[in-house]
Design a protein around this motif. Structure first.
Motif, PDB file in Angstrom:
ATOM      1  N   ARG A 200       1.910   7.357  14.153  1.00 45.74           N
ATOM      2  CA  ARG A 200       0.887   6.999  13.392  1.00 45.74           C
ATOM      3  C   ARG A 200      -0.443   8.004  13.845  1.00 45.74           C
ATOM      4  O   ARG A 200      -0.626   8.307  14.880  1.00 45.74           O
ATOM      5  CB  ARG A 200       0.373   5.448  13.682  1.00 45.74           C
ATOM      6  CG  ARG A 200      -0.805   5.065  12.637  1.00 45.74           C
ATOM      7  CD  ARG A 200      -1.141   3.645  13.059  1.00 45.74           C
ATOM      8  NE  ARG A 200      -2.167   3.239  12.009  1.00 45.74           N
ATOM      9  CZ  ARG A 200      -2.624   2.053  12.101  1.00 45.74           C
ATOM     10  NH1 ARG A 200      -2.500   1.025  13.019  1.00 45.74           N
ATOM     11  NH2 ARG A 200      -3.721   1.772  11.343  1.00 45.74           N
ATOM     12  N   SER A 219       9.447   6.486   4.065  1.00 44.34           N
ATOM     13  CA  SER A 219       8.185   5.783   4.775  1.00 44.34           C
ATOM     14  C   SER A 219       9.043   4.170   5.170  1.00 44.34           C
ATOM     15  O   SER A 219       9.910   3.907   4.552  1.00 44.34           O
ATOM     16  CB  SER A 219       7.104   5.484   3.685  1.00 44.34           C
ATOM     17  OG  SER A 219       6.062   4.708   4.215  1.00 44.34           O
ATOM     18  N   ASN A 223       4.390   0.357   5.446  1.00 46.99           N
ATOM     19  CA  ASN A 223       3.473   1.425   5.120  1.00 46.99           C
ATOM     20  C   ASN A 223       3.161   1.278   3.626  1.00 46.99           C
ATOM     21  O   ASN A 223       3.909   0.467   2.914  1.00 46.99           O
ATOM     22  CB  ASN A 223       4.101   2.834   5.171  1.00 46.99           C
ATOM     23  CG  ASN A 223       4.093   3.120   6.744  1.00 46.99           C
ATOM     24  OD1 ASN A 223       3.317   2.830   7.632  1.00 46.99           O
ATOM     25  ND2 ASN A 223       4.914   4.307   6.950  1.00 46.99           N
ATOM     26  N   TRP A 225       2.127   4.113   1.427  1.00 48.58           N
ATOM     27  CA  TRP A 225       1.805   5.452   1.538  1.00 48.58           C
ATOM     28  C   TRP A 225       1.839   6.110   0.009  1.00 48.58           C
ATOM     29  O   TRP A 225       2.526   5.955  -0.652  1.00 48.58           O
ATOM     30  CB  TRP A 225       2.898   6.130   2.244  1.00 48.58           C
ATOM     31  CG  TRP A 225       2.961   7.747   2.258  1.00 48.58           C
ATOM     32  CD1 TRP A 225       1.822   8.385   2.661  1.00 48.58           C
ATOM     33  CD2 TRP A 225       4.006   8.437   1.942  1.00 48.58           C
ATOM     34  NE1 TRP A 225       2.011   9.697   2.639  1.00 48.58           N
ATOM     35  CE2 TRP A 225       3.210   9.889   2.197  1.00 48.58           C
ATOM     36  CE3 TRP A 225       5.289   8.714   1.647  1.00 48.58           C
ATOM     37  CZ2 TRP A 225       3.985  11.164   2.035  1.00 48.58           C
ATOM     38  CZ3 TRP A 225       5.866   9.710   1.394  1.00 48.58           C
ATOM     39  CH2 TRP A 225       5.348  11.148   1.639  1.00 48.58           C
ATOM     40  N   LEU A 273      -0.667   4.195   6.681  1.00 46.66           N
ATOM     41  CA  LEU A 273       0.493   4.615   7.637  1.00 46.66           C
ATOM     42  C   LEU A 273       0.689   3.874   8.894  1.00 46.66           C
ATOM     43  O   LEU A 273       0.110   4.302   9.778  1.00 46.66           O
ATOM     44  CB  LEU A 273       0.869   6.094   7.766  1.00 46.66           C
ATOM     45  CG  LEU A 273       0.991   6.870   6.472  1.00 46.66           C
ATOM     46  CD1 LEU A 273       1.105   8.281   6.679  1.00 46.66           C
ATOM     47  CD2 LEU A 273       2.006   6.538   5.511  1.00 46.66           C
ATOM     48  N   ARG A 274       1.117   2.639   8.889  1.00 45.26           N
ATOM     49  CA  ARG A 274       1.197   1.831  10.016  1.00 45.26           C
ATOM     50  C   ARG A 274       2.169   2.422  11.060  1.00 45.26           C
ATOM     51  O   ARG A 274       2.131   2.085  12.213  1.00 45.26           O
ATOM     52  CB  ARG A 274       1.287   0.440   9.833  1.00 45.26           C
ATOM     53  CG  ARG A 274       0.203  -0.346   8.955  1.00 45.26           C
ATOM     54  CD  ARG A 274       0.414  -1.887   8.727  1.00 45.26           C
ATOM     55  NE  ARG A 274      -0.493  -2.321   8.120  1.00 45.26           N
ATOM     56  CZ  ARG A 274      -0.674  -3.805   7.494  1.00 45.26           C
ATOM     57  NH1 ARG A 274       0.410  -4.502   7.920  1.00 45.26           N
ATOM     58  NH2 ARG A 274      -1.694  -3.988   6.842  1.00 45.26           N
TER      59      ARG A 274
END
Length: 285
Positions: A200, A219, A223, A225, A273-274
């Protein structure tokens, strides 16, 4: 007759001696290494330490790279022998000018990365000029010491660049001529079948894609994204831009033939975006 001969001989000897001295003086003044030494220190410092300088710069032939003076080595020798002080008594604003005959966009990006890598995160652009022969970029910074050319050189070489010349315009203003002919961004190289797990980050991810033909980006479920992907050529001219206004869990990309770099980001914010992303390069080129 004898007196007349003696007088002529004396005058001739004096003329030859003066001429020899003038030629010797001219030879010293025309020596590129000596001229470069004098450009970095005061006349008094040079005069008071001339014999010492002759010793530490012997042989002068070792201060050349092919047909040019190794100016970084000259500065380092002066600095390490106490003849050039790069420190200020207190934090001072100073000016650096960088010149090149390469692409201005690519050059500024390279220099920004290099300056950040040596701890210069805050600077102000005070001037930029482009003509047929070169591009120059001038910045102002504040620090307790003037930039060390050796540290700058080491950082530049990581991107394939080199310092060609340095001018000390004043105590607080230096100019550099940089060769970026073999330069490239100091970013990770993606290779066929070598997966990369991105952590991240709040900054866009840059990669060198000159060795691959395709790329799959995956992803995670956590997320959200929104792909924002840019392709650039070797001079950092934009080749292609891809942006999607919906959430993607994976996307397959075909790398344009003239693309050397890719920038992967999010259309809105990288906070979406975790868990980062997973890159799977496909196909060598």
């Amino acid at each position: 007759m004898v007196v007349k001969f003696f007088l002529i001989a004396t005058l001739l000897f004096g003329f030859l001696t003066c001429n020899s001295f003038a030629q010797e003086l001219e030879s010293v003044e025309d020596d590129p290494v000596t001229l470069k030494i004098k450009s970095f220190i005061s006349e008094d410092t040079y005069r008071d330490n001339e014999e010492f300088i002759n010793v530490i710069f012997d042989p002068k032939s070792s201060y050349y790279i092919k047909d040019r003076v190794d100016v970084v080595k000259v500065v380092q020798t002066l600095k390490s022998n106490g003849l050039l002080n790069l420190f200020f008594k207190a934090p001072q604003e100073f000016t650096l000018t960088f010149k090149t005959n390469g692409s201005p966009i690519f050059f500024v990006r390279i220099m920004d990365d290099v300056l950040s890598s040596i701890g210069y995160f805050r600077y102000v652009t005070s001037g930029a000029h482009l003509d047929e022969s070169e591009f120059s970029w001038t910045i102002n910074l504040t620090s307790e010491y003037m930039t060390d050319p050796l540290i700058l050189q080491n950082a530049l070489q990581k991107s394939g660049c080199d310092i060609i010349d340095i001018s000390r315009d004043s105590v607080k203003a230096w100019s550099y001529i940089i060769d970026i002919g073999s330069g490239e961004l100091n970013v990770p190289l993606l290779e066929d079948a070598a997966k990369v797990q991105l952590k991240r980050s709040l900054y866009a991810h840059w990669f060198n894609v000159s060795q691959i033909r395709g790329l799959e980006v995956r992803s995670s479920r956590r997320n959200h994204w929104y792909p924002y992907i840019s392709y650039y050529d070797a001079s950092l001219h934009l080749v292609k831009l891809l942006k999607r206004d919906r959430v993607y869990k994976s996307i397959s990309l075909l790398i344009p033939k003239n693309a050397k770099y890719i920038k992967i980001s999010d259309l809105y914010t990288l906070k979406n975006l975790r868990d980062g992303l997973v890159l799977s390069p496909m196909g060598a080129r």
